[in-house]
Design a protein around this motif. Sequence first.
Motif, mmCIF file in Angstrom:
data_model
loop_
_atom_site.group_PDB
_atom_site.id
_atom_site.type_symbol
_atom_site.label_atom_id
_atom_site.label_comp_id
_atom_site.label_asym_id
_atom_site.label_seq_id
_atom_site.Cartn_x
_atom_site.Cartn_y
_atom_site.Cartn_z
ATOM 1 N N SER A 147 11.861 6.205 2.911
ATOM 2 C CA SER A 147 13.159 6.151 2.248
ATOM 3 C C SER A 147 13.347 4.826 1.519
ATOM 4 C CB SER A 147 14.269 6.343 3.279
ATOM 5 O OG SER A 147 15.526 6.222 2.675
ATOM 6 N N ASP A 148 12.967 3.742 2.163
ATOM 7 C CA ASP A 148 13.068 2.411 1.558
ATOM 8 C C ASP A 148 12.235 2.316 0.284
ATOM 9 O OD1 ASP A 148 13.791 -0.443 1.592
ATOM 10 O OD2 ASP A 148 11.647 -0.737 2.031
ATOM 11 N N ARG A 149 10.993 2.769 0.348
ATOM 12 C CA ARG A 149 10.105 2.681 -0.823
ATOM 13 C C ARG A 149 10.576 3.589 -1.959
ATOM 14 N NH1 ARG A 149 8.738 -0.279 2.796
ATOM 15 N NH2 ARG A 149 6.817 -1.458 2.865
ATOM 16 N N LEU A 150 11.004 4.806 -1.636
ATOM 17 C CA LEU A 150 11.488 5.728 -2.666
ATOM 18 C C LEU A 150 12.759 5.188 -3.324
ATOM 19 C CD1 LEU A 150 10.894 9.181 -0.957
ATOM 20 C CD2 LEU A 150 9.669 8.264 -2.941
ATOM 21 N N THR A 151 13.649 4.643 -2.528
ATOM 22 C CA THR A 151 14.876 4.059 -3.075
ATOM 23 C C THR A 151 14.557 2.931 -4.039
ATOM 24 O OG1 THR A 151 16.131 4.636 -1.086
ATOM 25 C CG2 THR A 151 17.041 2.888 -2.471
ATOM 26 N N ARG A 152 13.631 2.090 -3.659
ATOM 27 C CA ARG A 152 13.246 0.967 -4.535
ATOM 28 C C ARG A 152 12.638 1.470 -5.841
ATOM 29 N NH1 ARG A 152 10.278 -4.350 -3.916
ATOM 30 N NH2 ARG A 152 10.822 -5.260 -5.916
ATOM 31 N N LEU A 153 11.787 2.490 -5.763
ATOM 32 C CA LEU A 153 11.174 3.035 -6.970
ATOM 33 C C LEU A 153 12.213 3.674 -7.882
ATOM 34 C CD1 LEU A 153 7.920 4.498 -5.412
ATOM 35 C CD2 LEU A 153 8.059 2.611 -7.057
ATOM 36 N N VAL A 154 13.223 4.299 -7.314
ATOM 37 C CA VAL A 154 14.311 4.882 -8.112
ATOM 38 C C VAL A 154 15.148 3.768 -8.741
ATOM 39 C CG1 VAL A 154 16.446 6.229 -7.997
ATOM 40 C CG2 VAL A 154 14.386 7.065 -6.862
ATOM 41 N N GLU A 155 15.489 2.750 -7.960
ATOM 42 C CA GLU A 155 16.270 1.614 -8.486
ATOM 43 C C GLU A 155 15.560 0.899 -9.628
ATOM 44 O OE1 GLU A 155 16.992 -0.829 -5.073
ATOM 45 O OE2 GLU A 155 18.668 0.410 -4.386
ATOM 46 N N GLU A 156 14.241 0.813 -9.554
ATOM 47 C CA GLU A 156 13.451 0.140 -10.591
ATOM 48 C C GLU A 156 13.200 1.031 -11.807
ATOM 49 O OE1 GLU A 156 12.596 -2.977 -10.789
ATOM 50 O OE2 GLU A 156 13.270 -3.573 -8.795
ATOM 51 N N ARG B 213 0.814 -1.222 0.000
ATOM 52 C CA ARG B 213 0.000 0.000 0.000
ATOM 53 C C ARG B 213 0.840 1.260 0.000
ATOM 54 N NH1 ARG B 213 -2.296 1.503 5.798
ATOM 55 N NH2 ARG B 213 -0.485 0.965 7.026
ATOM 56 N N TRP B 214 1.987 1.265 0.681
ATOM 57 C CA TRP B 214 2.788 2.486 0.749
ATOM 58 C C TRP B 214 3.299 2.885 -0.626
ATOM 59 C CZ3 TRP B 214 1.628 5.176 4.602
ATOM 60 C CH2 TRP B 214 1.442 4.632 5.865
ATOM 61 N N THR B 215 3.746 1.921 -1.398
ATOM 62 C CA THR B 215 4.268 2.225 -2.726
ATOM 63 C C THR B 215 3.175 2.821 -3.608
ATOM 64 O OG1 THR B 215 5.875 0.438 -2.500
ATOM 65 C CG2 THR B 215 5.471 1.265 -4.720
ATOM 66 N N LEU B 216 2.000 2.255 -3.571
ATOM 67 C CA LEU B 216 0.899 2.794 -4.366
ATOM 68 C C LEU B 216 0.514 4.199 -3.917
ATOM 69 C CD1 LEU B 216 -1.358 -0.348 -4.763
ATOM 70 C CD2 LEU B 216 0.000 0.784 -6.527
ATOM 71 N N LEU B 217 0.534 4.446 -2.618
ATOM 72 C CA LEU B 217 0.211 5.784 -2.125
ATOM 73 C C LEU B 217 1.289 6.798 -2.492
ATOM 74 C CD1 LEU B 217 -1.276 4.839 1.350
ATOM 75 C CD2 LEU B 217 -2.520 5.666 -0.664
ATOM 76 N N ILE B 218 2.541 6.376 -2.517
ATOM 77 C CA ILE B 218 3.624 7.259 -2.954
ATOM 78 C C ILE B 218 3.438 7.626 -4.419
ATOM 79 C CG2 ILE B 218 6.105 7.349 -3.432
ATOM 80 C CD1 ILE B 218 6.449 5.639 -0.834
ATOM 81 N N ILE B 219 3.119 6.646 -5.245
ATOM 82 C CA ILE B 219 2.871 6.910 -6.670
ATOM 83 C C ILE B 219 1.686 7.852 -6.830
ATOM 84 C CG2 ILE B 219 2.157 5.862 -8.859
ATOM 85 C CD1 ILE B 219 5.073 5.316 -8.112
ATOM 86 N N ARG B 220 0.633 7.642 -6.054
ATOM 87 C CA ARG B 220 -0.526 8.546 -6.095
ATOM 88 C C ARG B 220 -0.107 9.975 -5.783
ATOM 89 N NH1 ARG B 220 -4.283 8.732 -1.082
ATOM 90 N NH2 ARG B 220 -2.380 9.748 -0.425
ATOM 91 N N ASP B 221 0.701 10.144 -4.734
ATOM 92 C CA ASP B 221 1.152 11.486 -4.378
ATOM 93 C C ASP B 221 2.046 12.092 -5.452
ATOM 94 O OD1 ASP B 221 -0.324 11.521 -2.088
ATOM 95 O OD2 ASP B 221 1.372 11.570 -0.708
ATOM 96 N N CYS B 222 2.812 11.263 -6.142
ATOM 97 C CA CYS B 222 3.620 11.773 -7.267
ATOM 98 C C CYS B 222 2.727 12.370 -8.339
ATOM 99 C CB CYS B 222 4.474 10.659 -7.864
ATOM 100 S SG CYS B 222 5.843 10.155 -6.829
ATOM 101 N N PHE B 223 1.618 11.701 -8.632
ATOM 102 C CA PHE B 223 0.671 12.239 -9.612
ATOM 103 C C PHE B 223 0.010 13.517 -9.108
ATOM 104 C CE2 PHE B 223 0.778 7.935 -11.479
ATOM 105 C CZ PHE B 223 0.982 8.289 -12.807
ATOM 106 N N ARG B 224 -0.017 13.690 -7.807
ATOM 107 C CA ARG B 224 -0.562 14.919 -7.209
ATOM 108 C C ARG B 224 0.521 15.989 -7.044
ATOM 109 N NH1 ARG B 224 -4.413 12.558 -2.370
ATOM 110 N NH2 ARG B 224 -6.039 11.735 -3.733
ATOM 111 N N ARG B 225 1.662 15.741 -7.649
ATOM 112 C CA ARG B 225 2.798 16.674 -7.680
ATOM 113 C C ARG B 225 3.485 16.880 -6.335
ATOM 114 N NH1 ARG B 225 3.090 19.061 -12.772
ATOM 115 N NH2 ARG B 225 1.170 18.856 -13.954
ATOM 116 N N VAL B 226 3.435 15.891 -5.466
ATOM 117 C CA VAL B 226 4.235 15.931 -4.235
ATOM 118 C C VAL B 226 5.660 15.600 -4.652
ATOM 119 C CG1 VAL B 226 4.622 14.879 -1.980
ATOM 120 C CG2 VAL B 226 2.290 15.264 -2.792
#
Length: 68
Positions: A54-63, A23-36
Amino acid sequence: MRWEDVDSQICSMARGLAIFGDRWTLLIIRDCFRRVRRFSDFQKSLGITKHRLSDRLTRLVEEGILVK
């Protein structure tokens, strides 16, 4: 199949689930679309711990999903 093995599957759905499967990763992506954009803004919006964010953002950057 074990959950740890999902990301090694050839199936694109399984790989996507390995990246976006919590859920955290999906919520982070949602906030990205909201320009956070700022770390502190993500933390404030989601109420997530610094370590987990930090863990989730790092993983999204690595991917290659997000860029710094």
